[in-house]
Design a protein around this motif. Structure first.
Motif, PDB file in Angstrom:
ATOM      1  N   ARG A  18       0.847  -1.194   0.000  1.00 24.37           N
ATOM      2  CA  ARG A  18       0.000   0.000   0.000  1.00 24.37           C
ATOM      3  C   ARG A  18       0.885   1.247   0.000  1.00 24.37           C
ATOM      4  NH1 ARG A  18      -0.221   2.041   5.264  1.00 24.37           N
ATOM      5  NH2 ARG A  18       0.642   0.645   6.863  1.00 24.37           N
ATOM      6  N   TYR A  19       0.248   2.389  -0.196  1.00 24.98           N
ATOM      7  CA  TYR A  19       0.982   3.644  -0.146  1.00 24.98           C
ATOM      8  C   TYR A  19       1.323   3.962   1.317  1.00 24.98           C
ATOM      9  CZ  TYR A  19      -1.273   4.325  -4.709  1.00 24.98           C
ATOM     10  OH  TYR A  19      -1.732   4.174  -5.984  1.00 24.98           O
ATOM     11  N   ARG A  20       2.484   4.607   1.487  1.00 29.21           N
ATOM     12  CA  ARG A  20       2.867   5.065   2.833  1.00 29.21           C
ATOM     13  C   ARG A  20       3.543   6.420   2.692  1.00 29.21           C
ATOM     14  NH1 ARG A  20       7.414   4.202   6.437  1.00 29.21           N
ATOM     15  NH2 ARG A  20       6.725   4.364   8.613  1.00 29.21           N
ATOM     16  N   LEU A  21       3.030   7.400   3.430  1.00 29.99           N
ATOM     17  CA  LEU A  21       3.529   8.765   3.335  1.00 29.99           C
ATOM     18  C   LEU A  21       4.167   9.148   4.666  1.00 29.99           C
ATOM     19  CD1 LEU A  21       3.565  11.177   1.324  1.00 29.99           C
ATOM     20  CD2 LEU A  21       1.455  11.965   2.418  1.00 29.99           C
ATOM     21  N   VAL A  22       5.393   9.645   4.611  1.00 27.89           N
ATOM     22  CA  VAL A  22       6.119  10.071   5.804  1.00 27.89           C
ATOM     23  C   VAL A  22       6.624  11.487   5.582  1.00 27.89           C
ATOM     24  CG1 VAL A  22       8.129   9.660   7.274  1.00 27.89           C
ATOM     25  CG2 VAL A  22       6.810   7.722   6.398  1.00 27.89           C
ATOM     26  N   PHE A  23       6.418  12.355   6.563  1.00 29.24           N
ATOM     27  CA  PHE A  23       6.941  13.715   6.472  1.00 29.24           C
ATOM     28  C   PHE A  23       8.249  13.793   7.233  1.00 29.24           C
ATOM     29  CE2 PHE A  23       7.249  18.117   8.186  1.00 29.24           C
ATOM     30  CZ  PHE A  23       7.490  18.742   6.986  1.00 29.24           C
ATOM     31  N   ASP A  24       9.328  14.126   6.537  1.00 31.48           N
ATOM     32  CA  ASP A  24      10.649  14.268   7.133  1.00 31.48           C
ATOM     33  C   ASP A  24      10.935  15.753   7.299  1.00 31.48           C
ATOM     34  OD1 ASP A  24      13.335  14.364   7.781  1.00 31.48           O
ATOM     35  OD2 ASP A  24      13.881  12.691   6.485  1.00 31.48           O
ATOM     36  N   GLU A  40       2.722   5.710 -10.361  1.00 35.55           N
ATOM     37  CA  GLU A  40       3.251   6.855  -9.627  1.00 35.55           C
ATOM     38  C   GLU A  40       2.260   8.009  -9.654  1.00 35.55           C
ATOM     39  OE1 GLU A  40       7.026   9.858 -10.025  1.00 35.55           O
ATOM     40  OE2 GLU A  40       7.434   7.694 -10.088  1.00 35.55           O
ATOM     41  N   ARG A  41       1.574   8.203 -10.784  1.00 35.54           N
ATOM     42  CA  ARG A  41       0.592   9.291 -10.876  1.00 35.54           C
ATOM     43  C   ARG A  41      -0.531   9.094  -9.865  1.00 35.54           C
ATOM     44  NH1 ARG A  41      -1.889  10.869 -16.623  1.00 35.54           N
ATOM     45  NH2 ARG A  41       0.290  11.518 -16.863  1.00 35.54           N
ATOM     46  N   ALA A  42      -1.016   7.860  -9.750  1.00 35.04           N
ATOM     47  CA  ALA A  42      -2.091   7.577  -8.788  1.00 35.04           C
ATOM     48  C   ALA A  42      -1.595   7.763  -7.359  1.00 35.04           C
ATOM     49  CB  ALA A  42      -2.615   6.159  -8.998  1.00 35.04           C
ATOM     50  N   ALA A  43      -0.349   7.356  -7.109  1.00 34.10           N
ATOM     51  CA  ALA A  43       0.210   7.496  -5.762  1.00 34.10           C
ATOM     52  C   ALA A  43       0.349   8.968  -5.385  1.00 34.10           C
ATOM     53  CB  ALA A  43       1.563   6.798  -5.684  1.00 34.10           C
ATOM     54  N   LEU A  44       0.804   9.804  -6.319  1.00 36.10           N
ATOM     55  CA  LEU A  44       0.943  11.232  -6.047  1.00 36.10           C
ATOM     56  C   LEU A  44      -0.419  11.888  -5.861  1.00 36.10           C
ATOM     57  CD1 LEU A  44       3.828  12.097  -8.520  1.00 36.10           C
ATOM     58  CD2 LEU A  44       3.945  12.151  -6.027  1.00 36.10           C
ATOM     59  N   LYS A  45      -1.408  11.436  -6.600  1.00 36.83           N
ATOM     60  CA  LYS A  45      -2.771  11.957  -6.424  1.00 36.83           C
ATOM     61  C   LYS A  45      -3.265  11.637  -5.012  1.00 36.83           C
ATOM     62  CE  LYS A  45      -7.412  11.820  -8.468  1.00 36.83           C
ATOM     63  NZ  LYS A  45      -8.123  11.441  -7.217  1.00 36.83           N
ATOM     64  N   TRP A  46      -3.025  10.403  -4.565  1.00 30.73           N
ATOM     65  CA  TRP A  46      -3.424  10.013  -3.213  1.00 30.73           C
ATOM     66  C   TRP A  46      -2.705  10.869  -2.172  1.00 30.73           C
ATOM     67  CZ3 TRP A  46      -0.245   8.104   0.670  1.00 30.73           C
ATOM     68  CH2 TRP A  46      -0.901   7.661   1.824  1.00 30.73           C
ATOM     69  N   ALA A  47      -1.397  11.099  -2.375  1.00 31.69           N
ATOM     70  CA  ALA A  47      -0.634  11.908  -1.430  1.00 31.69           C
ATOM     71  C   ALA A  47      -1.193  13.329  -1.359  1.00 31.69           C
ATOM     72  CB  ALA A  47       0.838  11.933  -1.831  1.00 31.69           C
ATOM     73  N   GLY A  48      -1.618  13.829  -2.506  1.00 32.63           N
ATOM     74  CA  GLY A  48      -2.169  15.181  -2.541  1.00 32.63           C
ATOM     75  C   GLY A  48      -3.470  15.334  -1.789  1.00 32.63           C
ATOM     76  N   TRP A  53      -3.699  15.471   7.275  1.00 34.40           N
ATOM     77  CA  TRP A  53      -2.605  14.741   7.927  1.00 34.40           C
ATOM     78  C   TRP A  53      -1.312  15.527   7.828  1.00 34.40           C
ATOM     79  CZ3 TRP A  53       1.944  13.076   5.735  1.00 34.40           C
ATOM     80  CH2 TRP A  53       2.740  12.235   6.512  1.00 34.40           C
ATOM     81  N   LEU A  54      -1.025  16.084   6.634  1.00 35.62           N
ATOM     82  CA  LEU A  54       0.209  16.823   6.423  1.00 35.62           C
ATOM     83  C   LEU A  54       0.277  18.047   7.336  1.00 35.62           C
ATOM     84  CD1 LEU A  54       2.840  17.344   4.958  1.00 35.62           C
ATOM     85  CD2 LEU A  54       1.544  18.429   3.116  1.00 35.62           C
ATOM     86  N   ALA A  55      -0.836  18.779   7.461  1.00 30.91           N
ATOM     87  CA  ALA A  55      -0.854  19.967   8.318  1.00 30.91           C
ATOM     88  C   ALA A  55      -0.531  19.591   9.762  1.00 30.91           C
ATOM     89  CB  ALA A  55      -2.221  20.640   8.245  1.00 30.91           C
TER      90      ALA A  55
END
Length: 227
Positions: A18-24, A40-48, A53-55
């Motif tokens: 699955r996708y996993r997003l980490v803020f460093d 990669e396009r779908a993964a970046l869309k999901w991250a967006g 969560w990012l805030a």
């Protein structure tokens, strides 16, 4: 999109499902782990779509400091302000609580980084050989790098390698790390005998040094030397 304010580094992982997003925060980037065959396009869309969560993560993070004229950076545990004058010598000079430097403003950060690395190598090579010599141990080569997951390492051949960022930490923290790696010259484990040797080799409180690194160590990686 998530990458509008923070760059996204995409990492493909064969075992990922699955996708996993980490803020460093220290590096000022988002690391997006995706399955090897994923789009990669779908993964970046999901991250967006992860703005809430990012805030939250940004609010908790220690954000990067770009080192340059007017910035402050710790050296041996003391905050030093970068005092730049174009007409001053290009070489870094330590003066009380300042790092004085001249030359082109746009290269100040990189020159300070090189100076810190040289200082780190000089200090930790000398300390490694002094501490090892007092214990009757032989050191091979000593080097510095910039690892993210460890502060030092010791090989079976007796070579020692340290994070150069330890030169920004207080002296007792750096020396405790040196004692830790030197002790591995005799004990390539973390046994009771190993910890007893570290305590004998270090001239301070080992537990206090470890505690400092747990609390503050991640912050040493937030300093960046180029915009």
């Amino acid at each position: 999109m998530a990458g509008a304010a923070w760059p996204v580094r995409v990492v493909r992982h064969a075992q990922s499902r699955r996708y996993r997003l980490v803020f460093d925060g220290a590096r000022g980037e988002l690391r997006l782990t995706v399955p090897r065959r994923a789009s990669e396009r779908a993964a970046l869309k999901w991250a967006g779509e992860q703005q809430a969560w990012l805030a939250e993560q940004v609010g908790k993070a220690v954000l990067p400091v770009v080192v340059g004229p007017g910035a402050s950076i710790p050296f041996r545990g003391v905050e030093r302000r970068v005092e730049w004058m174009a007409s001053a010598p290009r070489a870094i000079r330590l003066a009380d609580d300042m790092l004085r430097v001249g030359g082109p403003a746009e290269t100040v950060g990189r020159r300070i980084e090189r100076w810190l690395k040289a200082e780190a190598l000089d200090l930790m090579e000398r300390e490694s050989r002094e501490i090892a010599g007092a214990a009757g141990l032989a050191v091979g080569r000593v080097g510095v790098g910039d690892p993210r997951s460890r502060w030092g390492s010791c090989t079976h051949d007796g070579d020692l390698r340290y994070s150069w960022r330890l030169v920004m930490a207080p002296d007792h923290v750096r020396r405790a790390t040196v004692a830790h790696e030197v002790a591995h010259l005799r004990h390539m484990d973390h046994s009771a005998a190993f910890h007893a040797l570290v305590d004998r080799l270090h001239d301070g409180d080992v537990a206090a040094a470890r505690g400092w690194l747990r609390r503050e160590g991640r912050g040493l990686h937030r300093y960046r030397f180029a915009a």
